[in-house]
Design a protein around this motif. Structure first.
Motif, PDB file in Angstrom:
ATOM      1  N   PHE A  49     109.694 -99.556 -11.866  1.00  0.00           N
ATOM      2  CA  PHE A  49     108.545 -99.289 -11.014  1.00  0.00           C
ATOM      3  C   PHE A  49     107.953 -97.909 -11.312  1.00  0.00           C
ATOM      4  O   PHE A  49     106.738 -97.752 -11.422  1.00  0.00           O
ATOM      5  CB  PHE A  49     108.948 -99.361  -9.531  1.00  0.00           C
ATOM      6  N   GLN A  50     108.827 -96.909 -11.438  1.00  0.00           N
ATOM      7  CA  GLN A  50     108.316 -95.554 -11.636  1.00  0.00           C
ATOM      8  C   GLN A  50     107.551 -95.443 -12.950  1.00  0.00           C
ATOM      9  O   GLN A  50     106.473 -94.832 -13.002  1.00  0.00           O
ATOM     10  CB  GLN A  50     109.447 -94.513 -11.606  1.00  0.00           C
ATOM     11  N   LEU A  53     104.174 -97.211 -12.481  1.00  0.00           N
ATOM     12  CA  LEU A  53     103.289 -96.515 -11.546  1.00  0.00           C
ATOM     13  C   LEU A  53     102.813 -95.184 -12.104  1.00  0.00           C
ATOM     14  O   LEU A  53     101.674 -94.769 -11.844  1.00  0.00           O
ATOM     15  CB  LEU A  53     103.998 -96.333 -10.198  1.00  0.00           C
ATOM     16  N   GLN A  69     111.512 -91.057  -6.921  1.00  0.00           N
ATOM     17  CA  GLN A  69     112.285 -92.206  -6.449  1.00  0.00           C
ATOM     18  C   GLN A  69     113.621 -91.713  -5.935  1.00  0.00           C
ATOM     19  O   GLN A  69     114.104 -90.651  -6.320  1.00  0.00           O
ATOM     20  CB  GLN A  69     112.503 -93.213  -7.578  1.00  0.00           C
ATOM     21  N   LEU A  98     110.433 -95.630  -3.628  1.00  0.00           N
ATOM     22  CA  LEU A  98     109.557 -94.765  -4.414  1.00  0.00           C
ATOM     23  C   LEU A  98     108.537 -94.139  -3.492  1.00  0.00           C
ATOM     24  O   LEU A  98     108.072 -94.768  -2.541  1.00  0.00           O
ATOM     25  CB  LEU A  98     108.808 -95.568  -5.475  1.00  0.00           C
ATOM     26  N   ARG A  99     108.178 -92.898  -3.803  1.00  0.00           N
ATOM     27  CA  ARG A  99     107.182 -92.186  -3.001  1.00  0.00           C
ATOM     28  C   ARG A  99     106.116 -91.635  -3.937  1.00  0.00           C
ATOM     29  O   ARG A  99     106.429 -91.010  -4.947  1.00  0.00           O
ATOM     30  CB  ARG A  99     107.839 -91.048  -2.238  1.00  0.00           C
ATOM     31  N   HIS A 145     102.982 -98.544   3.258  1.00  0.00           N
ATOM     32  CA  HIS A 145     104.270 -99.042   2.784  1.00  0.00           C
ATOM     33  C   HIS A 145     104.096-100.431   2.180  1.00  0.00           C
ATOM     34  O   HIS A 145     103.555-101.327   2.831  1.00  0.00           O
ATOM     35  CB  HIS A 145     105.281 -99.130   3.935  1.00  0.00           C
ATOM     36  N   LEU A 165     107.754 -99.077  -1.688  1.00  0.00           N
ATOM     37  CA  LEU A 165     106.834 -98.074  -2.222  1.00  0.00           C
ATOM     38  C   LEU A 165     106.064 -97.449  -1.062  1.00  0.00           C
ATOM     39  O   LEU A 165     105.399 -98.148  -0.293  1.00  0.00           O
ATOM     40  CB  LEU A 165     105.858 -98.733  -3.205  1.00  0.00           C
TER      41      LEU A 165
END
Length: 360
Positions: A49-50, A53, A69, A98-99, A145, A165
């Motif tokens: 994901f990271q 993204l 993350q 993840l943020r 979210h 996320l």
């Protein structure tokens, strides 16, 4: 690999044992082992994901984005299992999180649109979307979210793992940081509903003022109140509770931030440990490169077990591309609320200045 993966039935049973204060030592130890394996499985989806993204964020040309993350802390997992009796560990949605912190609300929704477009090549299934910007939580929390079910051709044995996320603005992020930081100071988890009512009211008012500033809806409880009314009430509460003074009094200076010799430009995983036992709070950061992922997770687990009965030490394992961005992504581990105070004071002074000018 597949043989070492616990079944969802085993994970659920482990969660029940961890939530049960009457579990025997052997039951608890076995449950912790299952939890450790289950949590570590989320690392691969998080990395996937990271990477995706980061590529998306770069293509959208956002200004100064922050991406990080983390694997959810064991105490937080256990607390959540205890707070919600029907919570199933196998279905917990935020073990892998993840943020992404962006500058504006417009950027938040541009990224959301890009992720959810059919042509975006983000092939994971959206399970749930909570828009806490358009509809803030009752406590004032705001952010976007998205919960996804991971899908992979390369790692099909991990299909179905849930990844959360969070996408926030820097202003929304500063609010959440201040809530966590004051919770540490007051020894109350405000973010889970604990603590003194007046402190929680203070953060509701802050959230409403920030929402007005970003031209977004406020929480239902405070709809109908003007910015001036909110600012006046907040000023009264802040002077009574001395919140700014408390927050500013604990910020960790650079001399109390320690790093070991493994922290180099090649590191990808960072173990961040906040120590509040001494008079001067201290943060220690241990770095691990990409090939040391298993070692990082093992060290994280051992430290959590060691610190299980130590409430004044907080630890988290995160992954970022640059050690310098850790404080921006997780300022609560540095007790850093400077941005929160600066913006809040500016918004309030502007509103209250209007009153003074009208009187004149």
């Amino acid at each position: 690999m597949k043989d070492s993966i616990p079944s969802k039935k085993q994970v659920k049973k482990a969660g029940e044992a961890l939530a049960n204060s009457n579990s025997s030592t052997s039951e608890y130890k076995k449950a912790m082992q299952v939890l450790s394996i289950w949590r570590s499985l989320h690392t691969t989806p998080l990395n996937t994901f990271q990477t995706t993204l980061r590529r998306k964020v770069k293509s959208l040309n956002f200004y100064s984005p922050i991406i990080a993350q983390r694997l959810k802390r064991t105490p937080s997992i256990i607390l959540k299992l205890q707070r919600f009796q029907d919570m199933n560990l196998a279905r917990m949605q935020d073990i892998g999180g993840l943020r992404i912190v962006l500058s504006t609300v417009g950027e938040v929704y541009r990224l959301q649109k890009n992720i959810l477009e059919k042509s975006s090549r983000f092939d994971h299934d959206l399970k749930k979307l909570n828009d806490y910007i358009h509809d803030p939580k009752p406590d004032g929390y705001r952010g976007l979210h998205l919960i996804f079910r991971y899908k992979s051709v390369v790692h099909p044995h991990l299909d179905g793992l849930l990844i959360e996320l969070q996408i926030r603005t820097k202003l929304q992020h500063s609010w959440a940081t201040a809530v966590e930081t004051l919770g540490l100071i007051e020894k109350s988890s405000f973010k889970t509903g604990e603590g003194d009512t007046e402190f929680k009211d203070f953060f509701k008012l802050c959230s409403a003022l920030f929402a007005h500033y970003e031209k977004q809806p406020v929480s239902e409880e405070l709809r109908g109140f003007s910015v001036i009314e909110l600012a006046k009430e907040l000023k009264i509460l802040e002077e009574k509770l001395n919140i700014f003074q408390k927050l500013q009094g604990v910020a960790i200076s650079s001399q109390y931030i320690g790093t070991n010799n493994k922290v180099t430009g090649d590191c990808e995983y960072f173990l961040v440990e906040l120590n509040l036992r001494d008079e001067n709070p201290q943060v220690n950061i241990t770095g691990f490169n990409k090939e040391m992922k298993d070692m990082a997770e093992s060290h994280y687990q051992r430290r959590e077990i060691t610190l299980r009965d130590e409430p004044k030490v907080d630890i988290v394992l995160i992954s970022m591309s640059n050690v310098k961005d850790i404080e921006k992504a997780y300022p609560n581990y540095f007790l850093d609320t400077e941005l929160f105070i600066e913006n809040l004071q500016k918004i309030c002074s502007t509103a209250l200045m209007g009153i003074a000018q009208n009187k004149n």
